[in-house]
Design a protein around this motif. Sequence first.
Motif, PDB file in Angstrom:
ATOM      1  N   UNK A  57      29.675  94.033  40.394  1.00 31.11           N
ATOM      2  CA  UNK A  57      30.127  92.444  40.587  1.00 31.11           C
ATOM      3  C   UNK A  57      31.668  92.906  40.253  1.00 31.11           C
ATOM      4  N   UNK A 109      34.945  91.240  38.950  1.00 32.19           N
ATOM      5  CA  UNK A 109      35.555  90.011  37.777  1.00 32.19           C
ATOM      6  C   UNK A 109      37.205  89.924  37.970  1.00 32.19           C
ATOM      7  N   UNK A 137      40.967  89.372  35.453  1.00 30.82           N
ATOM      8  CA  UNK A 137      41.152  89.009  34.407  1.00 30.82           C
ATOM      9  C   UNK A 137      42.951  88.819  33.933  1.00 30.82           C
ATOM     10  N   UNK A 178      46.118  85.084  31.597  1.00 31.11           N
ATOM     11  CA  UNK A 178      45.986  83.713  30.306  1.00 31.11           C
ATOM     12  C   UNK A 178      44.776  83.694  29.643  1.00 31.11           C
ATOM     13  N   UNK A 179      44.162  85.512  30.283  1.00 27.95           N
ATOM     14  CA  UNK A 179      42.880  86.148  29.710  1.00 27.95           C
ATOM     15  C   UNK A 179      41.619  85.834  30.245  1.00 27.95           C
ATOM     16  N   UNK A 180      40.660  84.685  30.618  1.00 25.44           N
ATOM     17  CA  UNK A 180      40.168  84.561  30.969  1.00 25.44           C
ATOM     18  C   UNK A 180      39.834  84.767  32.030  1.00 25.44           C
ATOM     19  N   UNK A 181      37.983  84.957  31.898  1.00 29.74           N
ATOM     20  CA  UNK A 181      37.853  86.268  33.023  1.00 29.74           C
ATOM     21  C   UNK A 181      37.048  85.234  34.756  1.00 29.74           C
ATOM     22  N   UNK A 213      35.115  85.357  38.206  1.00 26.14           N
ATOM     23  CA  UNK A 213      34.261  85.996  38.559  1.00 26.14           C
ATOM     24  C   UNK A 213      34.267  85.972  40.222  1.00 26.14           C
ATOM     25  N   UNK A 234      37.927  93.917  36.433  1.00 27.28           N
ATOM     26  CA  UNK A 234      36.267  94.627  36.719  1.00 27.28           C
ATOM     27  C   UNK A 234      35.192  94.424  36.947  1.00 27.28           C
ATOM     28  N   UNK A 246      25.040  93.288  32.004  1.00 24.27           N
ATOM     29  CA  UNK A 246      26.088  93.773  32.280  1.00 24.27           C
ATOM     30  C   UNK A 246      26.727  95.023  32.464  1.00 24.27           C
ATOM     31  N   UNK A 264      30.363  97.387  31.726  1.00 30.15           N
ATOM     32  CA  UNK A 264      31.523  97.422  32.713  1.00 30.15           C
ATOM     33  C   UNK A 264      31.901  98.612  33.094  1.00 30.15           C
ATOM     34  N   UNK A 265      33.261  98.798  33.650  1.00 29.26           N
ATOM     35  CA  UNK A 265      34.164  99.821  33.553  1.00 29.26           C
ATOM     36  C   UNK A 265      35.463  99.413  32.936  1.00 29.26           C
ATOM     37  N   UNK A 266      36.514 100.012  32.868  1.00 28.18           N
ATOM     38  CA  UNK A 266      37.377 100.110  31.906  1.00 28.18           C
ATOM     39  C   UNK A 266      38.122  98.977  31.954  1.00 28.18           C
ATOM     40  N   UNK A 267      38.127  98.855  33.380  1.00 24.45           N
ATOM     41  CA  UNK A 267      39.223  97.700  34.075  1.00 24.45           C
ATOM     42  C   UNK A 267      40.468  98.435  34.781  1.00 24.45           C
TER      43      UNK A 267
END
Lengths: 115, 116
Positions: free
Chosen positions: A35, A37, A39, A42-45, A47, A91, A103, A105-108
């Motif tokens: 996947x 994602x 961000x 504003x902070x929301x994730x 998809x 991410x 999930x 996740x990678x570090x981003x």
Amino acid sequence: AQKVTQAQTEISVVEKEDVTLDCVYETRDTTYYLFWYKQPPSGELVFLIRRNSFDEQNEISGRYSWNFQKSTSSFNFTITASQVVDSAVYFCALSGRNQGGKLIFGQGTELSVKP
Amino acid sequence: DADVTQTPRNRITKTGKRIMLECSQTKGHDRMYWYRQDPGLGLRLIYYSFDVKDINKGEISDGYSVSRQAQAKFSLSLESAIPNQTALYFCATSDLHTGAPGEPQHFGDGTRLSIL
């Protein structure tokens, strides 16, 4: 064990440049899902895409494209002609078929697109 | 209205206090998850629940507890908050019954928690 690595912590580009975000994964599952994602500040994730391990076709959605290569365990994300609105943390994530939807996740990667 | 709602959106509290973060969803999904996000570490799974009677620890469950009060509600508690629990917390849901194990998770907008 499962692991996702996004080696690029921060990337800065100028508007209209193309940029590729790297994602390398590790898993022992033969069936898995990858996947991306987004961000925004504003902070929301949000998809962006899901890719099944048995489907190696690349995908394009507008300015976004994804390159999935099982041989190198990579699932890279390219933004063509970047725009300021693309500035965000991105991410990459992995879920094995038998992991109950969890999930990893990678570090981003923080992408900054400057005008 | 948001499909996955987290309350509160922001909270500042002191060390030692009990904190509850709430998550409710209108998507009708069976699976619910709690993650925390720390800079440079991505998101890490705290707890997850496949239904009301099925709750499981994730990667970093120490110091946290959860309650699945109903299919639509999943709460995360910090019994005695400490400063290193300062983070952005996300609730997420996914659908068990779509037939696709790789169903993407749907996230709430997050709760920013600061512990002084």
